[in-house]
Motif scaffolding. Structure first.
Motif, mmCIF file in Angstrom:
data_model
loop_
_atom_site.group_PDB
_atom_site.id
_atom_site.type_symbol
_atom_site.label_atom_id
_atom_site.label_comp_id
_atom_site.label_asym_id
_atom_site.label_seq_id
_atom_site.Cartn_x
_atom_site.Cartn_y
_atom_site.Cartn_z
ATOM 1 N N ASN A 91 79.294 -19.477 38.111
ATOM 2 C CA ASN A 91 78.779 -18.218 37.572
ATOM 3 C C ASN A 91 77.330 -18.391 37.134
ATOM 4 O O ASN A 91 77.017 -18.377 35.948
ATOM 5 C CB ASN A 91 79.616 -17.770 36.362
ATOM 6 C CG ASN A 91 81.052 -17.530 36.727
ATOM 7 O OD1 ASN A 91 81.349 -17.133 37.841
ATOM 8 N ND2 ASN A 91 81.951 -17.790 35.792
ATOM 9 N N PHE A 92 76.429 -18.578 38.104
ATOM 10 C CA PHE A 92 75.015 -18.699 37.786
ATOM 11 C C PHE A 92 74.214 -18.149 38.967
ATOM 12 O O PHE A 92 74.692 -18.134 40.097
ATOM 13 C CB PHE A 92 74.627 -20.149 37.468
ATOM 14 C CG PHE A 92 75.026 -21.151 38.517
ATOM 15 C CD1 PHE A 92 74.215 -21.392 39.615
ATOM 16 C CD2 PHE A 92 76.220 -21.842 38.408
ATOM 17 C CE1 PHE A 92 74.577 -22.307 40.587
ATOM 18 C CE2 PHE A 92 76.594 -22.760 39.373
ATOM 19 C CZ PHE A 92 75.768 -22.997 40.468
ATOM 20 N N PRO A 93 72.996 -17.669 38.693
ATOM 21 C CA PRO A 93 72.174 -17.109 39.766
ATOM 22 C C PRO A 93 71.918 -18.133 40.868
ATOM 23 O O PRO A 93 71.675 -19.304 40.592
ATOM 24 C CB PRO A 93 70.861 -16.741 39.063
ATOM 25 C CG PRO A 93 71.213 -16.638 37.620
ATOM 26 C CD PRO A 93 72.345 -17.606 37.388
ATOM 27 N N GLY A 94 71.989 -17.684 42.126
ATOM 28 C CA GLY A 94 71.719 -18.557 43.254
ATOM 29 C C GLY A 94 72.902 -19.372 43.732
ATOM 30 O O GLY A 94 72.774 -20.153 44.669
ATOM 31 N N SER A 95 74.055 -19.215 43.097
ATOM 32 C CA SER A 95 75.246 -19.974 43.479
ATOM 33 C C SER A 95 75.686 -19.573 44.883
ATOM 34 O O SER A 95 75.664 -18.392 45.217
ATOM 35 C CB SER A 95 76.372 -19.681 42.488
ATOM 36 O OG SER A 95 77.561 -20.326 42.895
ATOM 37 N N PRO A 96 76.069 -20.546 45.707
ATOM 38 C CA PRO A 96 76.090 -21.990 45.463
ATOM 39 C C PRO A 96 74.723 -22.618 45.727
ATOM 40 O O PRO A 96 73.932 -22.090 46.489
ATOM 41 C CB PRO A 96 77.113 -22.492 46.474
ATOM 42 C CG PRO A 96 76.972 -21.570 47.638
ATOM 43 C CD PRO A 96 76.635 -20.211 47.031
ATOM 44 N N ILE A 97 74.489 -23.757 45.075
ATOM 45 C CA ILE A 97 73.263 -24.527 45.299
ATOM 46 C C ILE A 97 73.642 -25.986 45.515
ATOM 47 O O ILE A 97 74.741 -26.414 45.135
ATOM 48 C CB ILE A 97 72.267 -24.407 44.127
ATOM 49 C CG1 ILE A 97 72.896 -24.924 42.814
ATOM 50 C CG2 ILE A 97 71.772 -22.987 43.960
ATOM 51 C CD1 ILE A 97 71.917 -25.000 41.655
ATOM 52 N N VAL A 98 72.733 -26.729 46.109
ATOM 53 C CA VAL A 98 72.946 -28.167 46.274
ATOM 54 C C VAL A 98 72.192 -28.873 45.152
ATOM 55 O O VAL A 98 70.990 -28.671 44.984
ATOM 56 C CB VAL A 98 72.474 -28.663 47.652
ATOM 57 C CG1 VAL A 98 72.573 -30.185 47.738
ATOM 58 C CG2 VAL A 98 73.294 -28.011 48.766
ATOM 59 N N LEU A 99 72.917 -29.646 44.372
ATOM 60 C CA LEU A 99 72.336 -30.436 43.290
ATOM 61 C C LEU A 99 72.489 -31.913 43.611
ATOM 62 O O LEU A 99 73.426 -32.305 44.321
ATOM 63 C CB LEU A 99 73.021 -30.128 41.960
ATOM 64 C CG LEU A 99 72.861 -28.711 41.420
ATOM 65 C CD1 LEU A 99 73.689 -28.534 40.154
ATOM 66 C CD2 LEU A 99 71.397 -28.391 41.164
ATOM 67 N N THR A 100 71.591 -32.716 43.069
ATOM 68 C CA THR A 100 71.703 -34.163 43.192
ATOM 69 C C THR A 100 72.047 -34.729 41.826
ATOM 70 O O THR A 100 71.397 -34.411 40.825
ATOM 71 C CB THR A 100 70.394 -34.793 43.717
ATOM 72 O OG1 THR A 100 70.079 -34.195 44.978
ATOM 73 C CG2 THR A 100 70.543 -36.295 43.889
ATOM 74 N N TYR A 101 73.070 -35.567 41.805
ATOM 75 C CA TYR A 101 73.541 -36.219 40.591
ATOM 76 C C TYR A 101 73.124 -37.688 40.700
ATOM 77 O O TYR A 101 73.602 -38.411 41.571
ATOM 78 C CB TYR A 101 75.060 -36.075 40.465
ATOM 79 C CG TYR A 101 75.495 -34.635 40.358
ATOM 80 C CD1 TYR A 101 75.772 -34.074 39.120
ATOM 81 C CD2 TYR A 101 75.591 -33.825 41.488
ATOM 82 C CE1 TYR A 101 76.156 -32.736 39.016
ATOM 83 C CE2 TYR A 101 75.972 -32.488 41.385
ATOM 84 C CZ TYR A 101 76.242 -31.958 40.148
ATOM 85 O OH TYR A 101 76.614 -30.636 40.049
ATOM 86 N N HIS A 102 72.207 -38.103 39.824
ATOM 87 C CA HIS A 102 71.682 -39.470 39.818
ATOM 88 C C HIS A 102 72.477 -40.247 38.768
ATOM 89 O O HIS A 102 72.407 -39.916 37.580
ATOM 90 C CB HIS A 102 70.203 -39.491 39.422
ATOM 91 C CG HIS A 102 69.347 -38.572 40.238
ATOM 92 N ND1 HIS A 102 68.481 -39.039 41.191
ATOM 93 C CD2 HIS A 102 69.224 -37.220 40.247
ATOM 94 C CE1 HIS A 102 67.851 -38.014 41.745
ATOM 95 N NE2 HIS A 102 68.292 -36.900 41.183
ATOM 96 N N PHE A 103 73.183 -41.280 39.204
ATOM 97 C CA PHE A 103 74.028 -42.057 38.304
ATOM 98 C C PHE A 103 73.513 -43.474 38.139
ATOM 99 O O PHE A 103 73.074 -44.092 39.110
ATOM 100 C CB PHE A 103 75.445 -42.211 38.876
ATOM 101 C CG PHE A 103 76.202 -40.943 39.069
ATOM 102 C CD1 PHE A 103 76.878 -40.353 38.012
ATOM 103 C CD2 PHE A 103 76.266 -40.340 40.316
ATOM 104 C CE1 PHE A 103 77.609 -39.191 38.200
ATOM 105 C CE2 PHE A 103 76.988 -39.179 40.516
ATOM 106 C CZ PHE A 103 77.664 -38.605 39.451
#
Length: 107
Positions: free
Chosen positions: A81-93
């Motif tokens: 539930n956010f503008p632009g959904s879906p988006i590709v995010l990068t998770y840096h661990f």
């Protein structure tokens, strides 16, 4: 896709909106960087993800995973539930002793 157990657990707990189980993926001294804010330790991380789950109801669909000697990178299609959904995010661990020590989320 072959993900380290802690990363697979993180995705599973995010997709079930289980903030407590999500927090168990982190070390006691872990740090999360997301949306311009820093969250230190399990208590702050649990508050952050519980708030995020309530506001965004975001789910993750892993696209790719890479790692080197110091960091791991998960690209995931993130929907919610956010503008632009879906988006590709990068998770840096940064993972230490099978727990997440550091997580940085970038667009």
């Amino acid at each position: 896709m072959n993900l380290p157990k802690v990363v697979a657990d993180l995705v599973e707990t995010q997709n079930s909106f289980d903030s407590v189980a999500y927090t168990h993926c982190f070390s006691e001294t872990a740090v999360v960087f997301d949306e311009g804010k820093t969250h230190h330790g399990k208590k702050e991380i649990e508050q952050w993800i519980a708030d995020s789950n309530e506001r965004y109801r975001a789910t993750m669909k892993p696209i790719s995973f890479e790692e080197n000697e110091t960091e791991s990178f998960l690209k995931a299609e993130t929907s919610g539930n956010f503008p632009g959904s879906p988006i590709v995010l990068t998770y840096h661990f940064v993972i230490t002793n099978d727990l997440i020590q550091s997580l940085k989320v970038t667009g």
